[in-house]
Design an enzyme around this catalytic site. Structure first.
Site: not given
Ligand code: NAP
Length: 249
Positions: A139, A152
């Protein structure tokens, strides 16, 4: 890409990117082992795909379950050539000052330790087979702090380092490790992000997200020699050149 005779184990295959990857790898001719906690969802998808798919209920945050999933895959297909570390979570979204420590840690257990568990479970058998491919869904959050996503961002930064580590330690054993940063994708995870309303990503128009099928096509492409330029590194689907090479534009 012809993946006939190859076997791919895909974590987080019950929906979203993982389910699209299951379809794409099966279409390319591979056997697919579909891993997720919701056994009924992966069983339904395996049923749709047919004889070259098995469903394996498993929580990737528990190493013994991942080890068992790999054993079940070997029992079904006799080999494992491709691991796709896709399972991931983003909830609970919260600022650092208010984050609930146990829930914060659970995201690390899934997104970071889950990736390690997959790598640890398959590396000995890939070594014995003389090679393999380990793809991990990364990501942009691995590189940039995003408000209320400390768990995250930290997990994705760590997972990217694990891809680099596999390359450093195992490239000489024929093991290919790559990370895929997909941009934003129209899945349940983006619905959860949108519901939080907490940062600019949550306010993106839905049309900004790419379909999970694009990510699945990129993953199939990453199994071929054209992607070897990116070994030990990240493939970004925000990069127009990569989109062209994958055949998405
Ligand atoms: P999603 O639709 O929410 O799917 C997440 C998948 O992970 C589900 O199949 C879920 O299945 C599985 N999962 C969650 N916890 C698990 C656990 N403990 N053990 C096993 N499986 C587990 O999200 P997605 O967008 O497809 O996300 C897939 C990956 O892409 C994630 O790693 C995510 O971080 C990454 N990613 C997504 C985006 C995006 O914009 N959507 C962008 C960049 C990266 P069960 O609930 O059945 O276990």
């Amino acid at each position: 890409m012809d993946l006939a005779g190859k076997t791919a184990l895909i974590t987080g295959a019950s929906r979203g990117i993982g389910a699209a990857a299951a379809q794409a790898f099966a279409q390319a001719g591979a056997n697919v082992a579909l891993v997720a906690r919701h056994g009924d969802a992966v069983a339904e998808l395996a049923g749709e795909i047919g004889g070259r798919a098995v469903a394996i209920p498993c929580d990737v945050s528990r190493y013994w379950e991942v080890e068992q999933a790999v054993e079940n895959c070997l029992r079904a297909f006799g080999r494992l050539d491709i691991l796709i570390n896709n399972a991931g979570a983003i909830e609970p979204i919260a600022h650092l000052a208010e984050a609930e420590p146990e829930a914060w840690g659970h995201v690390i257990d899934v997104n970071l330790k889950g990736v390690f568990h997959g790598m640890r479970a398959v590396l000995p058998l890939m070594r014995a087979q003389g090679g393999g491919t380990i793809l991990t869904i990364g990501s942009g959050a691995a590189h940039s702090p995003i408000e209320a996503w400390s768990h995250y961002c930290a997990s994705k930064a760590g997972a990217l380092m694990l891809t680099r580590m596999v390359h450093t330690e195992e490239a000489s054993n024929g093991i290919r490790a790559l990370s895929l940063s997909p941009g934003t994708v129209a899945t349940q995870m983006q619905r959860e992000i949108r519901a939080s309303g907490i940062n600019p990503v949550s306010r993106l128009d839905w049309s900004a997200h790419i379909p999970p099928e694009w990510v699945a096509r990129a993953l199939v492409w990453m199994c071929g020699p054209e992607a070897d330029d990116y070994l030990g590194d990240e493939v970004s689907l925000r990069n127009e050149d990569i989109r062209k090479r994958v055949g998405l534009t």
